[in-house]
Each structure stands twice: as structure tokens, then as C-alpha cells.
Design a protein around this motif. Structure first.
Motif, PDB file in Angstrom:
ATOM      1  N   MET A   1      20.423  19.304 -13.952  1.00 38.32           N
ATOM      2  CA  MET A   1      20.513  20.619 -14.540  1.00 38.32           C
ATOM      3  C   MET A   1      22.015  20.857 -15.139  1.00 38.32           C
ATOM      4  O   MET A   1      21.985  21.084 -16.470  1.00 38.32           O
ATOM      5  CB  MET A   1      20.253  21.807 -13.517  1.00 38.32           C
ATOM      6  N   LYS A   2      22.772  20.691 -14.258  1.00 33.26           N
ATOM      7  CA  LYS A   2      24.266  20.686 -14.568  1.00 33.26           C
ATOM      8  C   LYS A   2      24.810  19.565 -15.641  1.00 33.26           C
ATOM      9  O   LYS A   2      25.130  20.080 -16.639  1.00 33.26           O
ATOM     10  CB  LYS A   2      25.110  20.694 -13.447  1.00 33.26           C
ATOM     11  N   GLU A   3      24.194  18.652 -15.544  1.00 33.62           N
ATOM     12  CA  GLU A   3      24.335  17.191 -16.244  1.00 33.62           C
ATOM     13  C   GLU A   3      23.838  17.576 -17.705  1.00 33.62           C
ATOM     14  O   GLU A   3      24.759  17.100 -18.670  1.00 33.62           O
ATOM     15  CB  GLU A   3      23.854  15.987 -15.758  1.00 33.62           C
ATOM     16  N   ASP A   4      22.837  18.312 -17.685  1.00 31.07           N
ATOM     17  CA  ASP A   4      22.294  18.242 -19.211  1.00 31.07           C
ATOM     18  C   ASP A   4      23.149  19.391 -20.060  1.00 31.07           C
ATOM     19  O   ASP A   4      23.509  18.966 -21.270  1.00 31.07           O
ATOM     20  CB  ASP A   4      20.843  18.997 -19.214  1.00 31.07           C
ATOM     21  N   VAL A   5      23.639  20.572 -19.332  1.00 28.04           N
ATOM     22  CA  VAL A   5      24.516  21.313 -19.998  1.00 28.04           C
ATOM     23  C   VAL A   5      25.911  20.846 -20.404  1.00 28.04           C
ATOM     24  O   VAL A   5      26.487  20.799 -21.480  1.00 28.04           O
ATOM     25  CB  VAL A   5      24.936  22.475 -19.350  1.00 28.04           C
ATOM     26  N   GLN A   6      26.226  19.813 -19.382  1.00 33.58           N
ATOM     27  CA  GLN A   6      27.744  19.268 -19.483  1.00 33.58           C
ATOM     28  C   GLN A   6      27.662  18.224 -20.612  1.00 33.58           C
ATOM     29  O   GLN A   6      28.537  18.242 -21.398  1.00 33.58           O
ATOM     30  CB  GLN A   6      27.785  18.336 -18.172  1.00 33.58           C
ATOM     31  N   LYS A   7      26.525  17.559 -20.796  1.00 40.02           N
ATOM     32  CA  LYS A   7      26.443  16.524 -21.966  1.00 40.02           C
ATOM     33  C   LYS A   7      26.451  17.144 -23.205  1.00 40.02           C
ATOM     34  O   LYS A   7      27.089  16.521 -24.067  1.00 40.02           O
ATOM     35  CB  LYS A   7      25.120  15.931 -21.634  1.00 40.02           C
ATOM     36  N   ILE A   8      25.813  18.168 -23.380  1.00 37.56           N
ATOM     37  CA  ILE A   8      25.861  18.899 -24.783  1.00 37.56           C
ATOM     38  C   ILE A   8      27.266  19.271 -24.875  1.00 37.56           C
ATOM     39  O   ILE A   8      27.516  19.033 -26.089  1.00 37.56           O
ATOM     40  CB  ILE A   8      24.715  20.094 -24.657  1.00 37.56           C
ATOM     41  N   ILE A   9      27.876  19.974 -23.993  1.00 36.58           N
ATOM     42  CA  ILE A   9      29.229  20.551 -24.358  1.00 36.58           C
ATOM     43  C   ILE A   9      30.017  19.384 -24.673  1.00 36.58           C
ATOM     44  O   ILE A   9      30.986  19.337 -25.636  1.00 36.58           O
ATOM     45  CB  ILE A   9      29.865  21.259 -23.032  1.00 36.58           C
ATOM     46  N   LYS A  10      30.041  18.352 -23.869  1.00 33.14           N
ATOM     47  CA  LYS A  10      30.860  16.978 -24.154  1.00 33.14           C
ATOM     48  C   LYS A  10      30.569  16.409 -25.413  1.00 33.14           C
ATOM     49  O   LYS A  10      31.500  16.115 -26.194  1.00 33.14           O
ATOM     50  CB  LYS A  10      30.594  16.134 -23.167  1.00 33.14           C
ATOM     51  N   ASN A  11      29.349  16.367 -25.791  1.00 36.38           N
ATOM     52  CA  ASN A  11      29.010  16.039 -27.288  1.00 36.38           C
ATOM     53  C   ASN A  11      29.740  16.689 -28.414  1.00 36.38           C
ATOM     54  O   ASN A  11      30.205  16.278 -29.347  1.00 36.38           O
ATOM     55  CB  ASN A  11      27.494  15.894 -27.488  1.00 36.38           C
ATOM     56  N   SER A  12      29.650  18.119 -28.159  1.00 38.28           N
ATOM     57  CA  SER A  12      30.453  19.033 -29.260  1.00 38.28           C
ATOM     58  C   SER A  12      31.906  18.766 -29.191  1.00 38.28           C
ATOM     59  O   SER A  12      32.430  18.678 -30.252  1.00 38.28           O
ATOM     60  CB  SER A  12      30.003  20.338 -29.097  1.00 38.28           C
ATOM     61  N   LEU A  13      32.492  18.440 -28.055  1.00 36.35           N
ATOM     62  CA  LEU A  13      33.819  18.405 -27.949  1.00 36.35           C
ATOM     63  C   LEU A  13      34.080  16.844 -28.634  1.00 36.35           C
ATOM     64  O   LEU A  13      35.292  17.162 -29.368  1.00 36.35           O
ATOM     65  CB  LEU A  13      34.333  18.324 -26.432  1.00 36.35           C
ATOM     66  N   VAL A  14      33.372  16.002 -28.463  1.00 35.36           N
ATOM     67  CA  VAL A  14      33.771  14.661 -29.039  1.00 35.36           C
ATOM     68  C   VAL A  14      33.596  14.772 -30.727  1.00 35.36           C
ATOM     69  O   VAL A  14      34.754  14.281 -31.142  1.00 35.36           O
ATOM     70  CB  VAL A  14      32.596  13.614 -28.406  1.00 35.36           C
ATOM     71  N   SER A  15      32.922  15.611 -31.157  1.00 35.38           N
ATOM     72  CA  SER A  15      32.889  15.644 -32.657  1.00 35.38           C
ATOM     73  C   SER A  15      34.077  16.673 -33.025  1.00 35.38           C
ATOM     74  O   SER A  15      34.286  16.378 -34.162  1.00 35.38           O
ATOM     75  CB  SER A  15      31.400  16.273 -33.165  1.00 35.38           C
TER      76      SER A  15
END
Length: 580
Positions: free
Chosen positions: A1-15
Motif C-alpha cells: 500500500m505504502k509502496e504504491d504511493v511511494q513509487k508514484i511520488i518517486k516517479n514524479s520526483l525523477v521527472s
RNA sequence: GCGCCCAUAGCUCAAUUGGAUAGAGUGCCUGACUACGGAUCAGGAGGUUGGGGGUUCGACUCCUCCUGGGCGCGCCA
């Protein structure tokens, strides 16, 4: 659950990273806001970025949110196999000094619940350990007397920690180190020898500081029964080895039985004596010598532990030529390294804390990085009866044994009490409170939730919501599991439905936190919270209603509670009874 | 004297490792089923997080000093 949210934020930060010209993106911390109205998850990453970006956190948060929304719009469609992609948010908002709050879609919860019911226990475990080998040594009580309550606390914490780390994907070896070579076991032998002689009228003096407990006489009696008066009037120098060997082996068997009855089983038992016998102690010391870390002074041999942060150097071989206890400890810890463990965890009584720097020195001398050695200190247990302290003294033989505690209050109660506190804080264990208040004991509160759900399943079978034998729990569960694809989770619409689903789905986060911090008590607290939310739900909403679809949906959720409770209790080494 | 650990509601303990208004149990007070197990539930009262200072957007959490408690400081184990 947490990982899903984390992954999305991380993706946005990478861009965003390139646009910002940032060298590295910080760790994305995800937390759960205290107040539910703030959303399901929150991140503080915008505030953390304020300094490196030299920009106001709210403005950074706005950029991140815009980027996430852009990602969602252009997100790939939902992956095959039912896994959800990026489109999991009902709402994202910026609050306070720069928090970004996320509210998840209902469908996300329904889907997560479905996943949990499909995969059951395997979905509750993780692979953060990636198979890394970890050795956990605990209890390691001298085989010179019965285990007392303090050992019980160490045993409960150690075995639960092993269970947690195993479930987290580490390869664990649990070990009991047997101090069977030192003066203490010899003193045990001497004590038994004296009692043996005395029992036959040979009035030899009892050794000063000898062990006083009844068990000494009991061993002496056993020897008389088996060997008769064979050793009568023989000196200790003459037959002491027999008494020592016989006595500590008997005590060791006793320790193992007590631990087994407490539900604690070790993978390996390492004998100190064996290290000496195989010449490994000498080998270890030679290795240190080759490294130039040993020297002679005042007729003794010293290890330069102060080179590794210890207060002072330590003697390993005394003037009289005998090795100190520390010498075998050097060997033992080198031996642990030689066995190829990635991390070494020692669980000790808090009174041994002064020992940490010198053992750490040993491991560093042999090349183990500082952070790969962890000592968990178990604080003292003060035993009370009706609020009055029970005096304990090992020397005088006056103490309450673990065996008595097991017999009096039971393993489940004792373990749960041990595991509700942090290991490093003092514990008042009132044996009467643990016993008398048994009906209001937290462990029963959690177990009752489990039993109550079992009862629901029996009811469901009776009412033909589930077509299965009323007395066959596993049949009932299987019937539900076969139906799980047809269950309409969207009927779970009450506020309390979401409270309970969220609590259920929180488990992996709590579990992972417990594994990473080595803090077993987090699981215990979580289980109480989950039980609480469940009991509350149960009192407010009926599970088995006229509406069979609603009944199935709610029963499914209850089953998820049950799976999580069972998993957590199992980690703690506490039983999950279907009836109480 | 030096070192380590602890100090949070009357009591026993938490607090997502630096995050938003510090939470549970127990004890005390008041309530709740003619249906799924009352070993349950709902509500109330209860706090200057031992004290002072500091670090920063933000401290129960980190640094420093003080107070109080536990435990260590052997060529014992």
C-alpha cells in the motif's frame, strides 16, 4: 500500500529532478496523518526539498502535485493481472507548511483487500531481507541453574525477533551459546559433589558461593540413584569432572525443556568447551597476534581493544596461564564471522551492557563493519506479587523460575506481556495481576477477536451463507475463498468499513517497521489496535444479515482480520485459538 | 569519579525514528443487545512529555547542562 504511493511520488520526483537541476532526490518518507480528514497518506518531501532548492515548500509541493497529476493522465493503462497502476488517488491536496496529503480511491482499498484474501499469509510477508544471513544469539544462560523470568523475557523477544526477520526475508540462524567451560560450571559440579557427600554422611564443606537451590540436591540424589556410593569419600580433584559434566548436562537438558515448553526452539547450540577442545580459541588468538593486536604485560596477555574504541585493553590470558572468559568470547564471535553471517545480533541482559565495546572491538578487529553488529539489551524484570516485590537472588537460590511462571500464568500471557514493552525499558511483572485479571488481559482481547471471527464462520455455515460443515473451520474458509472473486466489496461503504480495511492493510507497514528497527513490540501494539477496531465494528454492524451479498462482503473482511491476527500472533509465538 | 540505559495521564506502557491537535490499556465516573460469543462496545474526567538552555519551517524524539532512578566499571563469569 505504502509502496504504491511511494513509487508514484518517486516517479514524479525523477521527472522533476532534471528541471530542478538536483543532484539527488531525497528519500520519500510516507506517513499516515493523525487526523483522518487529512487523507490516507502524507509526504513531507516538499519540506525536505525546501532547503536544497531554496524555494518555499508549498510552491515545491505544487510542482510535485502537478507532476503527479500529469503522470496519472499519461499513465500506462492498468497492468495485466489486476494490479492497479497510477490512478489510485481520489484526491491530492497541499496542507500546512508543505504536506502533500493523498486520499485513496475506495476501489483501491477493495482491490487491496481482495489481494490479501487471495494470497493470504504470503501477502503479509516481505523480502526486505533478500536472503541475507543473520545470526541471532539469545538467552545463552549459564547451565548452572533453572531459567528465571528475566531469561523468559529474553527468550520471548529473541524468538519473536527471529520469526519477524524470517518473515521479512532474512535467512536466520538462532543460537544458544553454552558456557560450559568456565569456573561457573565447575562450581556447580562442586556444589553437587558436596551435597552428594553430605547425603551419605560425609561432612565435606559446601563451597563458598556455591549454588544453593533445591535442584542441587535433586541432582545429587539422581547421581546416588544411578551410581550408588561409588564416589563416596573420593576427593573432588579425583572425581570432580564426573560431577561437573553430569550436573551441567542435566541443567542443560532442563533449560532446553523449559524453553521448548515456552515455545522457544533454537537452530543451533554452540558449546564453549568445544571451541577450546578444537583448538579454535588458540587459533583465534593467533590470528589477533598476527595482526599485532596482542601483547604481554605483567605476565598476562592483553588484547588492544582500545584501538577499536574500547575504554581500555582487556586481558585474555591471566598470569596463572588460564584464559579469561573474554578469550572464548573472542573465539566465539570470530567463529560467527567465519560462518559467513552478514549481520550478527546478540541479545543480552542489560547488566552486560559494559561488554558491548569490547565485543564490538573483536568483531571490528576481524573485519566486520560497525553497523553489522547489533546488541539488543533486555532490561531487568522486577517480579511482583500483589504489588509487592519478590526478592530474587541467584546465589541464595531464591527466585521465581520461568517454569513457575509458565505453570502459573501460561505462556501466551507471559509472552504477550514481555512483548508489549520495548526491550530496553524496565518491566514490572506482577504475577498475580497477570493471573487474576486474566479475563482483561490484553492477550485475551486479541485472541478473543480471532475466536469471535471463528464463531462467525460457524454461524455462517449454520445459516448456509457458507455451505460447509459447522465444525470444520478450514472447510468454511475454503468455501469463502472459492467465492472470493464474486464478492462485491463495494458494499462495504460505512465509515467503519473503511476504518477496519485501513487498519488491516496497515499491517505490512507495521511489520516492516518492526523488522527494520528490531522492535517486536510494534507488532503487539498493532494487534491490539486491530482487535479494537474489529470489536468496535462488530458491536456496531451486523456481519451476517438478511442480505447474503453484504454478509459475504463483511465476512470476507472479517476473514482478512483473522488472517492478519493469525500472522501477527504467530510471529509473537502466541496461539490463535478458534474457541476460548 | 567515569560510562551506558531509562524518566510521557494515578498505575503499566505507546507514539509511524524529526512531522500536523502526544495516544492505548488499567483504575475512577456514566451508559449499551429479546439477533452473529458481554473475555465486547459507547462516552467522560485525567498532561507544562522530570527541569533549564540550544539546533530549525517543526522536538517526546537530536545536542548540552542539571535533577532523580537502574546497571556496569576485576587477570570474575
Amino acid at each position: 500500500m505504502k509502496e504504491d504511493v511511494q513509487k508514484i511520488i518517486k516517479n514524479s520526483l525523477v521527472s522533476l529532478q532534471g528541471r530542478w537541476g538536483l543532484d539527488a532526490i531525497p528519500e520519500v518518507e510516507i506517513e499516515i496523518p493523525r487526523d483522518e480528514s487529512m487523507g490516507d497518506f502524507a509526504t513531507t518531501v516538499a519540506m525536505r526539498l525546501a532547503k536544497p532548492l531554496k524555494a518555499p515548500p508549498r510552491k515545491i509541493a505544487e510542482e510535485i502535485v502537478a507532476e503527479i497529476e500529469d503522470l496519472i493522465t499519461h499513465a500506462p493503462p492498468i497492468e495485466k493481472g489486476g494490479r492497479w497502476g497510477f490512478d489510485i488517488f481520489e484526491n491530492i491536496e497541499i496542507a500546512g507548511p508543505g504536506y502533500i496529503n493523498f486520499k485513496l480511491k475506495n476501489s483501491y482499498f477493495y482491490n487491496s483487500l481482495y489481494q490479501l484474501l487471495e494470497e493470504e499469509h504470503s501477502s503479509l510477508r516481505s523480502d526486505i531481507g533478500k536472503g541475507r544471513r543473520v545470526q541471532v544469539e539469545y538467552v545463552s544462560a549459564n547451565p548452572t541453574g533453572p531459567l528465571h523470568i528475566g531469561h523468559g523475557r529474553g527468550a520471548a523477544v529473541g524468538s519473536a525477533l527471529c520469526n519477524i526477520l524470517r518473515a521479512a526475508g532474512y535467512s536466520i540462524q538462532s543460537e544458544f551459546y553454552i558456557n560450559d567451560a568456565g569456573l561457573q560450571v565447575k562450581l556447580l559440579g562442586r556444589s553437587v559433589y558436596a551435597r552428594y557427600q553430605q547425603a551419605s554422611g560425609n561432612d565435606v564443606p559446601f563451597p563458598e558461593d556455591g549454588y544453593q537451590g533445591d535442584y542441587i540436591e535433586s541432582i545429587a540424589r539422581d547421581i546416588r540413584e544411578e551410581e550408588g556410593e561409588k564416589y563416596l569419600n573420593r576427593t573432588f580433584e579425583d572425581c570432580g569432572e564426573f560431577f561437573t559434566d553430569y550436573s551441567y548436562k542435566m541443567m542443560l537438558a532442563n533449560l532446553e525443556t523449559d524453553l521448548k515448553d515456552f515455545g522457544v526452539i533454537f537452530d543451533t547450540w554452540q558449546s564453549e568447551k568445544e571451541l577450546h577442545a578444537k583448538g579454535m580459541v588458540q587459533d583465534a588468538l593467533n590470528t589477533l597476534k598476527d595482526k599485532g593486536l596482542l601483547y604481554e604485560k605483567e605476565g598476562a596477555t592483553w588484547f588492544s581493544s582500545s584501538e577499536f574504541g574500547d575504554d581500555k585493553d582487556r586481558v585474555i590470558r591471566k598470569q596463572d596461564g588460564e584464559f579469561t572468559y573474554f578469550a572464548s568470547d573472542i573465539c566465539y564471535h570470530k567463529n560467527k564471522l567465519d560462518r559467513g553471517f552478514d549481520t550478527i545480533i546478540d541479545i543480552w541482559g542489560a547488566d552486560h551492557h559494559g561488554y558491548i565495546p569490547r565485543v564490538r572491538s573483536v568483531l571490528e578487529a576481524f573485519g566486520l563493519p560497525r553497523e553489522k553488529f547489533e546488541v539488543i539489551l533486555i532490561q531487568m524484570v522486577s517480579l511482583l506479587r500483589h504489588g509487592e516485590p519478590v526478592p530474587m537472588s541467584k546465589r541464595s537460590g531464591q527466585f521465581v523460575t520461568l517454569r513457575e511462571v509458565i505453570d502459573e500464568v501460561g505462556t501466551d500471557v507471559a509472552k504477550f506481556i514481555f512483548l508489549t514493552r520495548r526491550a530496553d525499558s524496565h518491566l514490572d511483572f506482577d504475577i498475580e495481576v497477570a493471573k487474576e485479571q486474566s479475563s482483561e488481559n490484553p492477550v485475551f482481547y486479541v485472541q478473543y477477536a480471532f475466536a469471535r471471527i471463528s464463531s462467525l464462520f460457524r454461524q455462517a455455515a449454520e445459516k448456509h451463507v457458507l455451505d460447509a460443515d459447522v465444525e470444520d473451520q478450514s472447510a468454511q474458509r475454503n468455501v469463502l475463498k472459492e467465492k472470493i472473486r464474486q464478492v462485491d466489496f463495494s458494499l462495504l461503504l460505512e465509515d467503519e468499513d473503511f476504518l477496519l480495511m485501513k487498519k488491516i492493510l496497515l499491517y505490512p507497514m507495521v511489520f516492516e517497521g518492526a523488522a527494520l528497527s528490531y522492535e517486536v513490540n510494534r507488532i503487539t501494539f498493532y494487534l491490539q489496535e486491530l482487535a479494537s477496531v474489529f470489536h468496535s465494528y462488530y458491536n456496531k454492524h451486523r456481519i451476517l444479515t438478511e442480505d447474503s451479498n453484504l454478509s459475504l462482503a463483511r465476512l470476507s473482511m472479517c476473514r482478512a482480520v483473522q488472517v492478519v491476527l493469525e500472522e501477527g500472533l504467530k510471529l509473537l509465538g502466541v496461539s490463535a485459538p478458534e474457541r476460548m
